[in-house]
Write a protein that holds these residues in place. Sequence first.
Motif, PDB file in Angstrom:
ATOM      1  N   LYS A  83       0.818  -1.210   0.000  1.00  0.00           N
ATOM      2  CA  LYS A  83       0.000   0.000   0.000  1.00  0.00           C
ATOM      3  C   LYS A  83       0.854   1.264   0.000  1.00  0.00           C
ATOM      4  N   VAL A  84       1.932   1.288   0.796  1.00  0.00           N
ATOM      5  CA  VAL A  84       2.760   2.492   0.902  1.00  0.00           C
ATOM      6  C   VAL A  84       3.963   2.464  -0.040  1.00  0.00           C
ATOM      7  N   GLY A  85       4.090   1.411  -0.840  1.00  0.00           N
ATOM      8  CA  GLY A  85       5.198   1.322  -1.793  1.00  0.00           C
ATOM      9  C   GLY A  85       6.546   1.155  -1.112  1.00  0.00           C
ATOM     10  N   ALA A  86       6.591   0.317  -0.082  1.00  0.00           N
ATOM     11  CA  ALA A  86       7.836   0.121   0.667  1.00  0.00           C
ATOM     12  C   ALA A  86       8.855  -0.648  -0.163  1.00  0.00           C
ATOM     13  N   ASP A  87      10.065  -0.142  -0.157  1.00  0.00           N
ATOM     14  CA  ASP A  87      11.159  -0.788  -0.873  1.00  0.00           C
ATOM     15  C   ASP A  87      12.452  -0.399  -0.175  1.00  0.00           C
ATOM     16  N   THR A  88      13.342  -1.346  -0.022  1.00  0.00           N
ATOM     17  CA  THR A  88      14.667  -1.078   0.529  1.00  0.00           C
ATOM     18  C   THR A  88      15.673  -1.460  -0.534  1.00  0.00           C
ATOM     19  N   ARG A  89      16.521  -0.493  -0.875  1.00  0.00           N
ATOM     20  CA  ARG A  89      17.530  -0.734  -1.914  1.00  0.00           C
ATOM     21  C   ARG A  89      18.720   0.196  -1.683  1.00  0.00           C
ATOM     22  N   ALA A  90      19.715   0.066  -2.538  1.00  0.00           N
ATOM     23  CA  ALA A  90      20.883   0.927  -2.415  1.00  0.00           C
ATOM     24  C   ALA A  90      20.426   2.382  -2.330  1.00  0.00           C
ATOM     25  N   ALA A  91      21.066   3.111  -1.438  1.00  0.00           N
ATOM     26  CA  ALA A  91      20.675   4.501  -1.191  1.00  0.00           C
ATOM     27  C   ALA A  91      20.815   5.344  -2.448  1.00  0.00           C
ATOM     28  N   ASP A  92      19.870   6.272  -2.611  1.00  0.00           N
ATOM     29  CA  ASP A  92      20.009   7.286  -3.651  1.00  0.00           C
ATOM     30  C   ASP A  92      21.287   8.070  -3.357  1.00  0.00           C
ATOM     31  N   PRO A  93      21.798   8.808  -4.352  1.00  0.00           N
ATOM     32  CA  PRO A  93      23.025   9.580  -4.103  1.00  0.00           C
ATOM     33  C   PRO A  93      22.916  10.414  -2.819  1.00  0.00           C
ATOM     34  N   LEU A  94      24.002  10.400  -2.059  1.00  0.00           N
ATOM     35  CA  LEU A  94      24.066  11.132  -0.796  1.00  0.00           C
ATOM     36  C   LEU A  94      24.834  12.431  -1.007  1.00  0.00           C
ATOM     37  N   PRO A  95      24.451  13.493  -0.303  1.00  0.00           N
ATOM     38  CA  PRO A  95      25.117  14.779  -0.496  1.00  0.00           C
ATOM     39  C   PRO A  95      26.564  14.771   0.005  1.00  0.00           C
ATOM     40  N   GLY A  96      27.379  15.595  -0.622  1.00  0.00           N
ATOM     41  CA  GLY A  96      28.760  15.780  -0.176  1.00  0.00           C
ATOM     42  C   GLY A  96      29.524  14.481  -0.090  1.00  0.00           C
ATOM     43  N   ASP A  97      30.244  14.335   1.010  1.00  0.00           N
ATOM     44  CA  ASP A  97      31.078  13.150   1.209  1.00  0.00           C
ATOM     45  C   ASP A  97      30.417  12.089   2.093  1.00  0.00           C
ATOM     46  N   LEU A  98      29.097  12.151   2.222  1.00  0.00           N
ATOM     47  CA  LEU A  98      28.404  11.213   3.122  1.00  0.00           C
ATOM     48  C   LEU A  98      28.543   9.757   2.708  1.00  0.00           C
ATOM     49  N   ALA A  99      28.658   9.482   1.420  1.00  0.00           N
ATOM     50  CA  ALA A  99      28.802   8.093   0.984  1.00  0.00           C
ATOM     51  C   ALA A  99      30.065   7.468   1.582  1.00  0.00           C
ATOM     52  N   GLU A 100      31.104   8.263   1.793  1.00  0.00           N
ATOM     53  CA  GLU A 100      32.333   7.775   2.413  1.00  0.00           C
ATOM     54  C   GLU A 100      32.281   7.892   3.930  1.00  0.00           C
ATOM     55  N   ARG A 101      31.648   8.934   4.458  1.00  0.00           N
ATOM     56  CA  ARG A 101      31.618   9.172   5.906  1.00  0.00           C
ATOM     57  C   ARG A 101      30.716   8.201   6.655  1.00  0.00           C
ATOM     58  N   ILE A 102      29.550   7.867   6.100  1.00  0.00           N
ATOM     59  CA  ILE A 102      28.600   7.035   6.836  1.00  0.00           C
ATOM     60  C   ILE A 102      29.198   5.671   7.212  1.00  0.00           C
ATOM     61  N   PRO A 103      29.874   4.951   6.321  1.00  0.00           N
ATOM     62  CA  PRO A 103      30.497   3.684   6.747  1.00  0.00           C
ATOM     63  C   PRO A 103      31.539   3.887   7.849  1.00  0.00           C
ATOM     64  N   ARG A 104      32.303   4.980   7.798  1.00  0.00           N
ATOM     65  CA  ARG A 104      33.282   5.255   8.857  1.00  0.00           C
ATOM     66  C   ARG A 104      32.576   5.520  10.189  1.00  0.00           C
ATOM     67  N   ILE A 105      31.487   6.289  10.135  1.00  0.00           N
ATOM     68  CA  ILE A 105      30.714   6.569  11.351  1.00  0.00           C
ATOM     69  C   ILE A 105      30.146   5.264  11.911  1.00  0.00           C
ATOM     70  N   ALA A 106      29.624   4.410  11.027  1.00  0.00           N
ATOM     71  CA  ALA A 106      29.052   3.132  11.465  1.00  0.00           C
ATOM     72  C   ALA A 106      30.114   2.294  12.191  1.00  0.00           C
ATOM     73  N   LYS A 107      31.320   2.253  11.668  1.00  0.00           N
ATOM     74  CA  LYS A 107      32.391   1.491  12.315  1.00  0.00           C
ATOM     75  C   LYS A 107      32.745   2.092  13.674  1.00  0.00           C
ATOM     76  N   ARG A 108      32.776   3.418  13.760  1.00  0.00           N
ATOM     77  CA  ARG A 108      33.093   4.075  15.046  1.00  0.00           C
ATOM     78  C   ARG A 108      32.023   3.754  16.087  1.00  0.00           C
TER      79      ARG A 108
END
Length: 159
Positions: A83-108
Amino acid sequence: HLYSLSPGPGAELVERVRFMHESFGVDAMAEEYIDGRELYVGVLGNQRLTTFPTWELFLSRLRDDAPKIATARLKFDIKYQKKVGADTRAADPLPGDLAERIPRIAKRIYRALSLSGYARLDFRLDESGHVRSGLEEGEVIVRKPSAELRDGSRVEVAS
């Protein structure tokens, strides 16, 4: 123990938690709602950590005024997911350097919480492009040391 410092919104929260305890005999957790994108990162390992690609929850048919969060209903009700069109997939493009920062933050965060084996960390990316994570500009939203590894789960699919 339940405490409220004022008769305002905190008192309502305390009353709701009391209701949950008394009615259902369960613990209750309250989180601040952060409007924005919901992102997931799986982390695997002990000393040497591996992160899976950042995934995102999409709700393509959810009402505009509805909060964009993964409720129990969204997680387990297949009719509601459709009904709500739920889907989980690779993230849409992230702003700035977040694509590199988020995995580092997750590890920390993983290390700071002394997790081991595997976990899924959930992030919110607010409308101004700030990631709400834990060790930087926000807080840990959810940590899932027992994230599901069943077929189709967010951790399994990201791998």
